[in-house]
Write an enzyme that holds these catalytic residues in place. Sequence first.
Site, PDB file in Angstrom:
ATOM      1  N   GLU A   1      -0.282   1.527  -6.913  1.00  9.71           N
ATOM      2  CA  GLU A   1       0.795   0.553  -6.719  1.00  9.71           C
ATOM      3  C   GLU A   1       0.344  -0.800  -7.250  1.00  9.71           C
ATOM      4  O   GLU A   1      -0.826  -1.173  -7.110  1.00  9.71           O
ATOM      5  CB  GLU A   1       1.140   0.434  -5.232  1.00  9.71           C
TER       6      GLU A   1
ATOM      7  N   ASP B   1       0.470   7.481   1.727  1.00  8.67           N
ATOM      8  CA  ASP B   1       1.269   8.703   1.775  1.00  8.67           C
ATOM      9  C   ASP B   1       0.422   9.967   1.700  1.00  8.67           C
ATOM     10  O   ASP B   1       0.781  10.991   2.285  1.00  8.67           O
ATOM     11  CB  ASP B   1       2.281   8.711   0.634  1.00  8.67           C
TER      12      ASP B   1
END
Length: 408
Positions: free
Chosen positions: A161, A177
């Site tokens: 990210e 996640d």
Amino acid sequence: MPPIRKPLVSLTAAALLTTGLVAAGPATAAPGRAAPEAGNTAAVPATIPITITNKSGRNDRVYLYNLGTDLATGRQGWADANGTFHPWPAGGNPPTPAPDASIAGPANGQSLTIRLPKFSGRVYFSYGQKLDFRLTTGGLVQPAVQNPSDPNRNILFNWTEYTLNDGGLWINSTQVDMVSAPYAVGVKLANGTTKNTGHLKPGGYNAFYNALKSQSGGWANLIQTRSDGTILRALSPGHAVGTGVLPASVMNDYINRVWTKYASSTLTVTPFKDQPNTKYFGRVSGNVMNFTNGAGAVVTSFQKPDADSVFGCHKLLDAPNDAVRGPISRTLCAGYNRSTLLSNPNQPDADNANFYKDAVTNHYARAIHAQMADGKAYAFAFDDVGNHESLVTDGNPQAAFITLDPFS
């Protein structure tokens, strides 16, 4: 400031059931982390180079994707290898296939340099097979492999990210996640030095999975494999509780002990390191933990959380982007996941030597932090409390890096 982690799109329940897809998960770097945004526009060009180096030891073809939100327009889309933005076309219900945004990645032992535009988004990489992205009427649907019907369930992939804006670059390796294909990220500073994070210790990949396998209480169930036995990933405990592979009661004992302790004593939260005089005081009364300020006024209250709220840092531990409840909730979330709320009534506990000591804890976070070369990971959404997250940032980035690391 890079935005708080949030889904790129929400789908209706009907759409999810029809397609077998799940709405996108977190897609922004550095959740909640403040950083300078002004006065640096001349230093950050429209794009910067990012070099992806393949040290995986695998012979699979690698595919790259640079997906996110164009910060100049707020539109969702993808960037090609030159950093040129392409908006997504309109989607449908059920979701329709997205255009092929893949970039051919480097072979094992090789490197490839592409350009990052001013995005808040993700760089995905997959081994051996392209990822399946879909578009709904609300935007992009990203892989969500906690759903066994997700078309990407049996593909080995991962993502980083990042946010690149006028204030600089924030790029992290994330395990919020899942833990999957190992990788590290880096940034080159104006003085020529680099900062890196995300590398595992030698043998750390296998050691992480072995730690989950040996942990009683259902933690081995986080591991997803292909039919041939290949390990694909370990789901985060939040996803595991949500899909029933980890018991919903897994944190109850610790939560109950916290509730008992602070019914007769005070939990002091000092949420801002640079504001040591800003303190809030928590006491439990019935099913509610009330927090008061220095004047004794109640500023916010929390119902007794469950494991889903703890692991996801949401629901009963919701953290709005405000000046009071959000910072208190972030601190509580970190304390529950790290199991420091009983051992230290003054939170946050900044010393990672105190983390994960209780038998009831976030063993996924414990295991991945233990195997990181620098001890830092993004194992839950607010792992940045106390700066224990795997993030590198710079206000004048010259280049960025992703290293695809060995599976060992």
